[in-house]
Write a protein that holds these residues in place. Structure first.
Motif, mmCIF file in Angstrom:
data_model
loop_
_atom_site.group_PDB
_atom_site.id
_atom_site.type_symbol
_atom_site.label_atom_id
_atom_site.label_comp_id
_atom_site.label_asym_id
_atom_site.label_seq_id
_atom_site.Cartn_x
_atom_site.Cartn_y
_atom_site.Cartn_z
ATOM 1 N N ALA A 295 3.676 17.663 0.539
ATOM 2 C CA ALA A 295 4.862 16.802 0.504
ATOM 3 C C ALA A 295 4.463 15.326 0.361
ATOM 4 O O ALA A 295 5.136 14.561 -0.336
ATOM 5 C CB ALA A 295 5.706 17.008 1.768
ATOM 6 N N VAL A 296 3.356 14.940 0.993
ATOM 7 C CA VAL A 296 2.863 13.560 0.856
ATOM 8 C C VAL A 296 2.431 13.305 -0.588
ATOM 9 O O VAL A 296 2.798 12.284 -1.186
ATOM 10 C CB VAL A 296 1.702 13.279 1.835
ATOM 11 N N ALA B 96 7.327 6.196 1.659
ATOM 12 C CA ALA B 96 7.966 7.512 1.732
ATOM 13 C C ALA B 96 7.932 7.997 3.173
ATOM 14 O O ALA B 96 7.046 7.620 3.944
ATOM 15 C CB ALA B 96 7.237 8.507 0.833
ATOM 16 N N VAL B 97 8.910 8.836 3.525
ATOM 17 C CA VAL B 97 8.960 9.475 4.834
ATOM 18 C C VAL B 97 8.859 10.979 4.611
ATOM 19 O O VAL B 97 9.586 11.534 3.790
ATOM 20 C CB VAL B 97 10.277 9.147 5.585
ATOM 21 N N VAL B 98 7.939 11.618 5.341
ATOM 22 C CA VAL B 98 7.762 13.066 5.236
ATOM 23 C C VAL B 98 7.945 13.669 6.624
ATOM 24 O O VAL B 98 7.193 13.339 7.547
ATOM 25 C CB VAL B 98 6.372 13.424 4.658
ATOM 26 N N ALA B 99 8.950 14.523 6.761
ATOM 27 C CA ALA B 99 9.186 15.209 8.034
ATOM 28 C C ALA B 99 8.146 16.312 8.204
ATOM 29 O O ALA B 99 7.842 17.038 7.250
ATOM 30 C CB ALA B 99 10.589 15.796 8.059
ATOM 31 N N LEU C 220 9.934 0.324 12.464
ATOM 32 C CA LEU C 220 8.708 -0.283 11.944
ATOM 33 C C LEU C 220 7.975 0.684 11.017
ATOM 34 O O LEU C 220 7.460 0.277 9.973
ATOM 35 C CB LEU C 220 7.791 -0.720 13.096
ATOM 36 N N TYR C 221 7.938 1.969 11.401
ATOM 37 C CA TYR C 221 7.346 2.971 10.507
ATOM 38 C C TYR C 221 8.111 2.987 9.185
ATOM 39 O O TYR C 221 7.519 3.009 8.108
ATOM 40 C CB TYR C 221 7.413 4.376 11.123
ATOM 41 N N LEU D 105 0.822 -1.208 0.000
ATOM 42 C CA LEU D 105 0.000 0.000 0.000
ATOM 43 C C LEU D 105 0.865 1.270 0.000
ATOM 44 O O LEU D 105 2.017 1.238 0.408
ATOM 45 C CB LEU D 105 -0.918 -0.001 1.230
ATOM 46 N N PRO D 106 0.281 2.386 -0.456
ATOM 47 C CA PRO D 106 0.999 3.666 -0.461
ATOM 48 C C PRO D 106 1.053 4.278 0.947
ATOM 49 O O PRO D 106 0.252 5.140 1.291
ATOM 50 C CB PRO D 106 0.180 4.525 -1.431
ATOM 51 N N VAL D 107 1.995 3.788 1.744
ATOM 52 C CA VAL D 107 2.121 4.205 3.139
ATOM 53 C C VAL D 107 3.146 5.328 3.251
ATOM 54 O O VAL D 107 4.233 5.244 2.677
ATOM 55 C CB VAL D 107 2.556 3.013 4.027
ATOM 56 N N VAL D 108 2.783 6.361 4.006
ATOM 57 C CA VAL D 108 3.700 7.465 4.272
ATOM 58 C C VAL D 108 3.879 7.595 5.781
ATOM 59 O O VAL D 108 2.902 7.655 6.527
ATOM 60 C CB VAL D 108 3.178 8.798 3.695
#
Length: 171
Positions: free
Chosen positions: A161-162, A146-149, A139-140, A96-99
């Motif tokens: 950004a997401v 993708a990771v978005v600060a 785990l995240y 899945l598209p997880v951010v």
């Protein structure tokens, strides 16, 4: 089977609900929060579930809520901060598209506050938040595409950004 358009994960207070609602508006879809699903099913706030029945009971409710939401919801989905602790949940998120929405500890303390109803941060919130993140960060990152600060960004900037990270266009 319907799959969520976006799944948001991250620690409590990072802004999953606020950003999730903005994303749903921009994508022209619905927003759903598994913490809200758990509270609706239990008929009480998460803090009371922890107090009355304990964390294992809450985690069981959370697992069920995530499974149902992933199967039914085609919009933006926000998961509770600890949902990724469950191996079955991580497996459900695999394609899945997880951010992962991230933030540093000082930002977390500022956002979550020291007196909020957060059962896992009842004593020494700074230390407990760091310990939670030490246990959960990998785990995240494992489940995220993708990771978005979120530090020093408005919810609107985080939502954009997401969208950019997942290469999604506004509706």
């Amino acid at each position: 089977m319907t799959a969520p358009a976006v799944v948001l994960v991250g620690p409590m207070g990072v802004g999953k609900s606020t950003v999730g609602e903005l994303l749903a508006q921009r994508l022209g879809t619905a927003y759903r929060d598994t913490d809200a699903d758990v509270e609706a099913a239990a008929g009480k706030p998460i803090a009371e579930i922890f107090f009355d029945e304990g964390e294992p009971h809450f985690r069981a409710l959370e697992r069920g809520a995530v499974r149902t939401a992933v199967a039914e919801h085609g919009g933006v989905l926000a998961l509770g901060g600890g949902a990724v602790l469950d191996e079955g949940t991580r497996a459900l998120l695999a394609d899945l598209p997880v951010v992962y929405l991230s933030m540093d500890v000082e930002e977390a303390v500022r956002r979550v506050g020291l007196g909020a109803a957060r059962p896992l941060l009842a004593v020494n919130p700074r230390r407990q938040w760091r310990e939670l993140m030490d246990a959960r960060r990998h785990l995240y990152e494992e489940v995220a595409r993708a990771v978005v600060a979120t530090d020093d960004r408005t919810p609107e900037e985080v939502a954009q950004a997401v969208l950019d990270a997942l290469e999604l266009k506004d509706a």
